[in-house]
Design an enzyme around this catalytic site. Structure first.
Site, PDB file in Angstrom:
ATOM      1  N   GLU A 185       0.860  -1.191   0.000  1.00 14.97           N
ATOM      2  CA  GLU A 185       0.000   0.000   0.000  1.00 14.97           C
ATOM      3  C   GLU A 185       0.894   1.237   0.000  1.00 14.97           C
ATOM      4  OE1 GLU A 185      -3.405  -0.188   2.469  1.00 14.97           O
ATOM      5  OE2 GLU A 185      -3.843   1.938   2.312  1.00 14.97           O
ATOM      6  N   LYS A 305      -3.303  -0.058  14.219  1.00 18.92           N
ATOM      7  CA  LYS A 305      -4.175   0.952  13.610  1.00 18.92           C
ATOM      8  C   LYS A 305      -5.594   0.479  13.907  1.00 18.92           C
ATOM      9  CE  LYS A 305      -5.614   2.924   9.139  1.00 18.92           C
ATOM     10  NZ  LYS A 305      -5.289   3.065   7.706  1.00 18.92           N
ATOM     11  N   GLU A 309     -10.224   4.611   9.279  1.00 22.52           N
ATOM     12  CA  GLU A 309     -10.366   4.225   7.872  1.00 22.52           C
ATOM     13  C   GLU A 309     -10.888   2.789   7.728  1.00 22.52           C
ATOM     14  OE1 GLU A 309      -6.478   5.171   6.211  1.00 22.52           O
ATOM     15  OE2 GLU A 309      -7.049   7.275   6.011  1.00 22.52           O
ATOM     16  N   ARG A 359     -11.326  17.411  10.653  1.00 24.57           N
ATOM     17  CA  ARG A 359     -10.512  16.195  10.802  1.00 24.57           C
ATOM     18  C   ARG A 359      -9.222  16.474  11.577  1.00 24.57           C
ATOM     19  NH1 ARG A 359      -8.299  12.519   5.786  1.00 24.57           N
ATOM     20  NH2 ARG A 359      -6.411  11.767   6.798  1.00 24.57           N
ATOM     21  N   LYS A 383       1.473  10.959  13.523  1.00 20.50           N
ATOM     22  CA  LYS A 383       1.973  11.521  12.250  1.00 20.50           C
ATOM     23  C   LYS A 383       2.437  12.955  12.482  1.00 20.50           C
ATOM     24  CE  LYS A 383      -0.744   8.672   9.097  1.00 20.50           C
ATOM     25  NZ  LYS A 383      -1.421   8.533   7.804  1.00 20.50           N
ATOM     26  N   ASP A 388      -2.520  14.284   7.120  1.00 20.01           N
ATOM     27  CA  ASP A 388      -2.016  13.049   6.520  1.00 20.01           C
ATOM     28  C   ASP A 388      -0.886  13.337   5.533  1.00 20.01           C
ATOM     29  OD1 ASP A 388      -1.777  10.420   5.867  1.00 20.01           O
ATOM     30  OD2 ASP A 388      -3.578  10.317   4.620  1.00 20.01           O
ATOM     31  N   GLU A 416       3.934   9.376  -0.750  1.00 23.68           N
ATOM     32  CA  GLU A 416       2.522   9.233  -1.132  1.00 23.68           C
ATOM     33  C   GLU A 416       1.917  10.528  -1.698  1.00 23.68           C
ATOM     34  OE1 GLU A 416       0.017   7.913   2.056  1.00 23.68           O
ATOM     35  OE2 GLU A 416      -1.815   8.272   0.919  1.00 23.68           O
ATOM     36  N   GLU A 535       6.445  22.004  -3.442  1.00 24.95           N
ATOM     37  CA  GLU A 535       5.366  22.734  -2.764  1.00 24.95           C
ATOM     38  C   GLU A 535       4.869  23.878  -3.650  1.00 24.95           C
ATOM     39  OE1 GLU A 535       6.471  24.883   0.780  1.00 24.95           O
ATOM     40  OE2 GLU A 535       4.440  24.775   1.571  1.00 24.95           O
TER      41      GLU A 535
END
Ligand code: GCV
Length: 860
Positions: A185, A305, A309, A359, A383, A388, A416, A535
């Site tokens: 993943e 986890k 999700e 969130r 994190k 995220d 990611e 960025e």
């Protein structure tokens, strides 16, 4: 009428360095100047005396042997017999502090070493010239050996060596999100090095080499499977297989750990519940953990986890994360194992209509009230940012919200949201901004994030660093050869978070490519500028990466963030943009930070520009600290970022022949691709905001592409126009596709006769390898295949790709055509053609032909 396109310069260059093994990564052991390392009067050792016989110390001595041979062409004699070895007077001695003191009591040092630390000394004693690698323990000895080798690789003189080091924290782990079927993943470098088709691979050589790389930067643990865990890995037969991976890691002191699913007692244990407070569930976990330790005596622990999700978790039974974590912690405690419980718990069905829903609040809201309830061998893994792994986020307020709980920072090495190893992004500067953020915890002298996660601020016994690496079978481990600087940098920061980005980048460059000053300067500059560049052409002012949030997180997909339950909203409308997270009028998120930091973020005046849209909702006409409007900033940075991405190519080209050929071409291919894809990003973002805001670009660039001809406006034979979704990912929102054997799109060239670059923007879908041919007046001048495996089967911002044919001689009145031949599910889609005066690229191959008539002495 011929061109120099990328295909034409992919041949080996005479005199270039021979290929090296890419799998060696930064352990390349390139030859060094021995006289710098051992200046006159300093003896180069002939022998390595290993005092201990643990597997880890054997690896350490072997590594010294390997490194000396590669870098100094010295074949060290390996000895374990002190008497025998003493016949040689120029020795490296390696062992634990205890072993060294037993060997020569005079070498005992009063000050004890910290766990896993080491001391490197050069000692002249009588006739003996000794390089002593002394570990606090076996791992310390191994880390000392690797450090000595790094010093040699950097050509540092070993005269009067006296270096004492220890890791900043106990937990320095990578997480690998590998699935038992061999997929990974968010992995971008091939299939799993651990698993294949449901089983552990037979061949453990990559796993062993990986452990060696990890150990070389002080990483001491690796979680081998996806945090979205498959419970079946805990079955007895699978544990026996997994023990083989642990055995491959063991000689390098890397402890194996597993991600576990909270519902395992039910899923594979056949219990009717997985309620962490049910006695039978606790008993099941105890028995399971005992079984794991039978198979893997040095097992590191588990990562959880839960309630996130879609993963099962304690919430289902009204239990807390602390209650769930402690059940595992108590089972692991007798064995010395730890639980890493992820703070990434949030509701992905948030109501986007609710202006107070946020969130970013979730981590703090879910965990801070539990402070003090976690057992001592639990670490909450947080994190770096509250959302995220976006290209820019503030640090998670949870770091300052837990005073009686162990904490680790989770950083993402795999890119990611930052270009998936197709774009160059050196993440260390980004991680440094998180680690160096001062949380201003009241009453605490040290409260930078790095102080908190190393346990210093709140005097916690444990803490650390977790990096989501997701290496794969690709020869370069992470796909992009330069992405390995991120894995290296993660390890170095976990060891010493005070190290600067520039130090880390230069170390990596020297270890990987040698000490050539030009190479260092070019590579270091590329690395150190890369995050800022990325960025600039992706997500501005802290708004998020502006990628396809509900998809693959790669190319642009601006609106995908809005109007869904995932909560990565950017709240952009016709008037303004940004999430109002203030206490005064917004979601109240800012109030989760300690007062000093909250005060900075709460007011527009004090809030740093780079986090403006994360913290506030402002009109597009709002002026930043330098008085530029938000909208103009968006336009300017996207143009500047794309230009900077293009300039990376000629910078890298100066290294042809100075770095190994294969690496040179692998990097060049990616940088060329990135230069093209940064234009896709640029155009998507600026056009979207232009349409949304209705405000023109001061410089007149947006919506104005004089060199461009839309494919749908060309003369089409069998090609048919289609609308592209989202619209901003194709120029004019449209492209053309071919549903027969071949199609063509043509145009007349009416500009002045001269030399031009012709860029064809097309879509390269995951499957299929359509062929394109560029013709001028019916003569083929370039041809290429759309055979990449980009992460989408649609025409969109992930698949939009550019091919440039350089230095094409064009006469006014010429006819330019693109012939597309579809393949399988890929209909040879074209977006537009852009014809610009030739850039005079150094890659040009001049050909005899009609161009001589045009510019007889044009010199590229
Ligand atoms: C492993 C993000 C990623 C998921 C990942 C998740 C996590 O949402 O997109 O792939 O799941 O983070 O960190 O658990």
């Amino acid at each position: 009428m011929l061109v120099s396109a990328s295909v034409l310069f992919a041949s080996p260059v005479p005199g270039a360095r021979q290929p090296v093994d890419p799998q060696a990564a930064w352990l390349a052991y390139n030859a060094v100047d021995a006289q710098r390392v051992f200046p006159a009067g300093t003896a180069m050792p002939n022998t390595v005396l290993r005092l201990g016989d643990s597997a880890v110390e054997i690896s350490a001595a072997d590594e010294l042997h390997r490194g000396f041979e590669g870098m100094l062409h010295r074949i060290l004699r390996l000895d374990t017999d002190a008497v025998q070895a003493s016949k040689d007077h120029d020795l490296i001695v390696i062992g634990t502090a205890k072993e060294i003191a037993a060997w020569r009591p005079s070498l005992r040092e009063k000050k004890p070493l910290q766990p896993e630390g080491f001391r490197l000394r050069s000692v002249v004693a009588g006739k003996d010239s000794l390089l002593i690698v002394e570990g606090a323990d076996e791992r310390g000895a191994l880390y000392g050996a690797f450090t000595l080798l790094r010093m040699i690789a950097e050509e540092r003189p070993l005269t009067q060596l006296d270096d004492v080091e220890a890791p900043s924290a106990a937990v320095r782990w990578t997480n690998e999100w590998d699935n038992p079927d061999g997929s990974i993943e968010r992995g971008y470098a091939g299939r799993s090095i651990f698993f294949d088709k449901g089983d552990v691979r037979q061949d453990m050589s990559r796993a062993r080499e990986y452990a060696r790389l990890l150990a070389s930067v002080g990483i001491n643990g690796c979680t081998i499977n996806n945090v979205n865990a498959d419970p079946s890995l805990l079955r007895p037969e699978k544990l026996a297989e997994i023990a083989r991976i642990a055995a491959a890691f063991r000689p390098y002191g890397v402890k194996l750990s597993l991600s576990i699913a909270m519902n395992s007692p039910q899923a594979i244990g056949r219990l009717s519940t997985f309620d962490p407070l049910a006695p039978e569930v606790a008993a099941w976990w105890r028995a399971k953990v005992d079984e794991i330790y039978k198979a893997i005596p040095d097992f590191g622990g588990v990562i959880i986890k839960a309630d996130s999700e879609g993963q099962p978790g304690p919430l289902q039974y009204g239990r807390t994360p602390a209650e769930a974590a402690n059940v595992l912690a108590r089972a692991l405690k007798p064995h010395g194992g730890v639980v890493l419980y992820r703070g990434f718990v949030y509701n992905h069905h948030l109501d986007w209509h609710d202006p107070k829903a946020d969130r970013a609040r979730a981590g703090y809201d879910n965990f801070h009230t539990l402070d003090g309830q976690f057992d001592d061998n639990v670490i909450v893994q947080i994190k770096n940012g509250p959302i995220d792994f976006q290209v820019r986020e503030p640090v998670s307020p949870l770091f300052a919200g837990l005073h009686k709980t162990n904490e680790a920072i989770e950083l993402q090495i795999t890119q990611e949201y930052t270009g998936q190893q197709r774009h160059l992004v050196f993440l260390v500067p980004m991680w440094k901004t998180a680690l160096d953020t001062d949380m201003h915890v009241s009453g605490m002298r040290y409260s930078m994030v790095r102080d908190i996660v190393t346990g210093r601020t709140f005097r916690r016994p444990m803490g650390g660093f977790v990096g989501v690496a997701n290496v794969g079978l690709d020869d370069y481990w992470l796909g992009h050869p330069l992405a390995m600087a991120n894995l290296y940098g993660f390890g170095r920061l976990a060891w010493d978070p005070v190290l600067s980005s520039a130090t880390i980048s230069d170390e990596w460059t020297r270890l990987t490519f040698g000490n050539d000053a030009d190479v260092r300067s070019v590579v270091d500059t590329l690395l150190l500028n890369s995050w800022h560049i990325y960025e600039e052409y992706t997500g501005p002012l802290g708004v998020g990466t502006l990628t396809d949030i509900i998809g693959v997180h790669y190319g642009p997909g601006i609106e995908s963030a809005e109007r869904n339950g995932w909560g990565q909203w950017i709240r952009a409308d016709h008037n303004g943009i940004g999430m109002d997270r203030t206490v005064a009028t917004g979601t109240g998120y800012i109030g989760q930070y300690p007062a000093g930091l909250a005060a900075e973020y709460e007011t527009l005046k004090a809030c740093p520009d780079e986090l403006l849209l994360f913290m506030h909702h402002v009109p597009y006409t709002y002026r930043l600290h330098d008085h530029k409007t938000v909208i103009q900033y968006i336009y300017d940075t996207h143009y500047a970022g794309a230009t900077a991405a293009a300039v990376q190519v000629p910078a890298w080209e100066t290294l042809e022949g100075k770095v190994p050929d294969r690496t040179y071409f692998e990097v060049l291919r990616r940088l060329n691709y990135q230069a093209g894809h940064s234009l896709v990003w640029r155009d998507a973002v600026v056009n979207w905001f232009h349409r949304m805001s209705g405000i023109a670009d001061d410089k007149g660039r947006v919506g104005n592409y004089p060199d461009r001809t839309e494919a749908e406006a060309m003369q089409l034979e069998r090609y048919v126009p289609v609308a592209v979704t989202p619209w901003e990912t194709a120029s004019g929102g449209k492209a053309v596709v071919c549903h027969t054997a071949s199609c063509s799109a043509s145009m007349g060239f009416t500009r002045a006769t001269g030399w031009y670059d012709i860029a064809v923007q097309y879509f390269d879908l995951r499957e299929g390898a359509s062929r394109f041919t560029l013709e001028v007046n019916g003569t083929a001048i370039d041809t290429w295949k759309a055979d990449d495996t980009l992460p989408s089967q649609k025409l969109d911002g992930h698949t939009s790709t550019r091919h440039t044919s350089h230095d094409v001689a064009l006469h006014s009145g010429d006819r330019i055509s693109i012939i597309g031949v579809p393949d399988g599910k890929e209909p040879a889609p074209i977006d537009y053609l852009e014809i610009t005066p030739a850039s005079g690229s150094e890659r040009s191959v001049r050909r005899k032909g009609p161009q001589e008539e045009i510019h007889g002495n044009k010199d590229h």
